[in-house]
Scaffold this motif. Structure first.
Motif, PDB file in Angstrom:
ATOM      1  N   ASP A  53       0.848  -1.183   0.000  1.00  0.00           N
ATOM      2  CA  ASP A  53       0.000   0.000   0.000  1.00  0.00           C
ATOM      3  C   ASP A  53       0.882   1.229   0.000  1.00  0.00           C
ATOM      4  OD1 ASP A  53      -2.928  -0.619   0.166  1.00  0.00           O
ATOM      5  OD2 ASP A  53      -2.239  -1.833   1.864  1.00  0.00           O
ATOM      6  N   ASN A  69      -4.520   7.483  -1.433  1.00  0.00           N
ATOM      7  CA  ASN A  69      -4.303   6.657  -0.256  1.00  0.00           C
ATOM      8  C   ASN A  69      -4.860   5.251  -0.501  1.00  0.00           C
ATOM      9  OD1 ASN A  69      -4.448   5.389   2.260  1.00  0.00           O
ATOM     10  ND2 ASN A  69      -4.986   7.269   3.341  1.00  0.00           N
ATOM     11  N   TYR A  71      -4.188   2.697   1.411  1.00  0.00           N
ATOM     12  CA  TYR A  71      -4.463   2.070   2.705  1.00  0.00           C
ATOM     13  C   TYR A  71      -5.957   2.124   2.992  1.00  0.00           C
ATOM     14  CZ  TYR A  71       0.558   2.592   3.723  1.00  0.00           C
ATOM     15  OH  TYR A  71       1.931   2.535   3.691  1.00  0.00           O
ATOM     16  N   GLU A  72      -6.566   3.263   2.626  1.00  0.00           N
ATOM     17  CA  GLU A  72      -7.991   3.476   2.878  1.00  0.00           C
ATOM     18  C   GLU A  72      -8.821   3.499   1.597  1.00  0.00           C
ATOM     19  OE1 GLU A  72      -8.466   6.957   5.315  1.00  0.00           O
ATOM     20  OE2 GLU A  72      -7.060   6.204   6.827  1.00  0.00           O
ATOM     21  N   ASP A  73      -8.173   3.329   0.435  1.00  0.00           N
ATOM     22  CA  ASP A  73      -8.840   3.379  -0.874  1.00  0.00           C
ATOM     23  C   ASP A  73      -9.621   4.677  -1.051  1.00  0.00           C
ATOM     24  OD1 ASP A  73      -7.837   0.912  -1.747  1.00  0.00           O
ATOM     25  OD2 ASP A  73      -9.431  -0.169  -0.691  1.00  0.00           O
ATOM     26  N   THR A  74      -8.904   5.797  -0.816  1.00  0.00           N
ATOM     27  CA  THR A  74      -9.508   7.112  -1.003  1.00  0.00           C
ATOM     28  C   THR A  74      -8.581   8.006  -1.817  1.00  0.00           C
ATOM     29  OG1 THR A  74      -8.567   7.967   1.056  1.00  0.00           O
ATOM     30  CG2 THR A  74     -10.809   7.052   1.176  1.00  0.00           C
ATOM     31  N   ASP A  88     -14.125   7.691  -2.641  1.00  0.00           N
ATOM     32  CA  ASP A  88     -13.672   6.309  -2.443  1.00  0.00           C
ATOM     33  C   ASP A  88     -13.247   5.774  -3.799  1.00  0.00           C
ATOM     34  OD1 ASP A  88     -14.275   6.324   0.297  1.00  0.00           O
ATOM     35  OD2 ASP A  88     -16.360   5.749  -0.080  1.00  0.00           O
TER      36      ASP A  88
END
Length: 188
Positions: A53, A69, A71-74, A88
């Protein structure tokens, strides 16, 4: 001033003593090459591991509001005077593999030379971009920041800018990103 002369003499003696050679081939005239930071062995696995990631924040000066990002899929977009907007967005496995491949090509987990050597004639750009990275590969996390303040960035900085631009283009093609509002205003 009197204290400085003995200290300078000791330092000079130490430096010349450290440079003395003892019968090695270097002292016979052969040049010894000092490996640069970018010549470090690549410890990244050939294939993208399951744990991979990254987060990259970028913008101008202290305003690093853009963010990708995984890690958070944003993805966060800087709207300048209108703040930020976040969507998202999950990159596909093929996209993640292509990013990983580019990261491996530049050996992103190795130490990087991101600040040019000091020069007499230093040129600075205003405003300048700033990128902050966080990358995790198999339980190893690397973080670093670099800026585009210098007119002549290092090769490592150029590689990172190219990588970030590649990631930006991937994200900009996503429908969720296209649906985000357009920025208003600009940075001086």
């Amino acid at each position: 001033m009197k204290r400085f002369i003995p200290i300078a003499a000791v330092l000079l003696l130490l430096m010349t003593g450290c440079a003395a050679e003892t019968g090695s081939k270097e002292s016979a005239g052969a040049e010894q090459s000092i490996p640069s930071i970018t010549e470090q062995p690549n410890s990244m696995p050939e294939e993208m591991p399951d744990q991979f990631d990254f987060l990259v924040r970028f913008g101008y000066g202290e305003v690093t509001k853009n963010e990708v990002n995984t890690y958070e899929d944003t993805v966060t977009k800087d709207l300048v005077v209108k703040g930020t907007a976040t969507a998202d967005i999950t990159l596909t496995m093929d996209e993640m593999r292509s990013i990983y491949k580019k990261m491996r090509e530049i050996n992103i987990m190795a130490d990087k030379e991101l600040v040019p050597a000091p020069k007499v004639d230093v040129c600075h750009v205003t405003p300048y971009s700033v990128d902050s990275w966080k990358i995790t590969i198999n339980d190893e996390t690397k973080t670093f920041t670099w800026s585009g303040e210098n007119c002549e960035p290092t090769d490592d900085a150029k590689d990172l800018l190219e990588l970030r631009t590649y990631i930006q283009h991937l994200v900009a093609g996503k429908e969720a990103y296209k649906a985000l509002p357009e920025p208003e205003g600009g940075y001086d």
